[in-house]
Design a protein around this motif. Structure first.
Motif, PDB file in Angstrom:
ATOM      1  N   THR A  51       0.758  -0.894  -0.114  1.00  0.00           N
ATOM      2  CA  THR A  51      -0.114   0.014   0.028  1.00  0.00           C
ATOM      3  C   THR A  51       0.876   1.164   0.087  1.00  0.00           C
ATOM      4  N   ASP A  99      -7.035  -0.519   9.191  1.00  0.00           N
ATOM      5  CA  ASP A  99      -8.015  -1.344   8.298  1.00  0.00           C
ATOM      6  C   ASP A  99      -9.148  -0.574   8.314  1.00  0.00           C
ATOM      7  N   VAL A 154      -2.615  -1.739  11.153  1.00  0.00           N
ATOM      8  CA  VAL A 154      -1.974  -2.935  10.355  1.00  0.00           C
ATOM      9  C   VAL A 154      -0.739  -2.572   9.819  1.00  0.00           C
ATOM     10  N   ASP A 155      -0.215  -1.357   9.869  1.00  0.00           N
ATOM     11  CA  ASP A 155       1.184  -1.020   9.652  1.00  0.00           C
ATOM     12  C   ASP A 155       1.689   0.358   9.895  1.00  0.00           C
ATOM     13  N   SER A 210       4.046   0.824   2.360  1.00  0.00           N
ATOM     14  CA  SER A 210       3.668  -0.319   3.558  1.00  0.00           C
ATOM     15  C   SER A 210       4.989  -1.304   3.597  1.00  0.00           C
ATOM     16  N   LEU A 258      -0.981  -5.271   2.350  1.00  0.00           N
ATOM     17  CA  LEU A 258      -2.165  -5.262   3.080  1.00  0.00           C
ATOM     18  C   LEU A 258      -3.392  -5.290   2.376  1.00  0.00           C
ATOM     19  N   VAL A 269      -7.844   0.216   3.200  1.00  0.00           N
ATOM     20  CA  VAL A 269      -6.802   0.686   3.951  1.00  0.00           C
ATOM     21  C   VAL A 269      -6.756   2.133   4.105  1.00  0.00           C
TER      22      VAL A 269
END
Length: 172
Positions: free
Chosen positions: A102, A126, A132-133, A154, A158, A162
């Motif tokens: 991403t 998310d 998520v990162d 990212s 992912l 996002v």
């Protein structure tokens, strides 16, 4: 009434035959090796493997997020004499690159009276808002009163929707 009893008896007989066929009963009473029990065992085994795989993936994802968060903290901690500049940062719309990562564009505005660099922490979440990162991107040598751009990427693939947010931004 005799017709009713006859249908009931035939129905009961068919139920017994069907049960025996499905469970593989052969008079020996050993049902552990029947086709139905083998199928049930295979399904249970597959379910256990799937559960283990999901647990493993979840652990890997948690480890990746922890690692990325630690790295982001380390990179931000290396900035000396940084001034909070979160209000001077804008993010574009997240997109999925060809490699599955991403990406999101970053634009910083240098409101200082001299050339400055920026360390921008981008937080990927998310659709439910779960982290998520996270990554830190440096936008170097932005002239006074001008803007600079960069792209955050990212650390891993992912999936799903996002969202990207500025976690922290330091001008130095």
């Amino acid at each position: 009434m005799a017709g009713y009893r006859g249908r009931w008896a035939r129905g009961t007989a068919w139920a017994a035959i069907l049960t025996a066929a499905l469970t593989g009963c052969s008079g020996g009473g050993n049902t552990s090796t029947t086709p139905a029990s083998k199928a049930a065992s295979a399904v249970a085994s597959a379910g256990a493997r799937a559960t283990a795989a999901i647990s493993s993936l979840a652990a890997q994802a948690t480890e990746a997020i922890s690692s990325a968060t630690a790295e982001a903290g380390r990179r931000l901690g290396e900035v000396k004499n940084g001034i909070e500049a979160k209000d001077d940062v804008q993010l574009g719309t997240p997109a999925t690159a060809a490699d599955g990562r991403t990406t999101v564009g970053i634009t910083v505005k240098n409101t200082a009276d001299s050339t400055k660099s920026f360390a921008v922490q981008v937080v990927f979440k998310d659709s439910g808002g779960k982290l998520v990162d996270t990554v830190v991107v440096t936008v170097s040598d932005v002239p006074a009163g001008k803007t600079g751009t960069a792209t955050a990427r990212s650390t891993h693939n992912l999936s799903g929707e996002v969202k990207a947010e500025v976690g922290s931004a330091l001008r130095y």
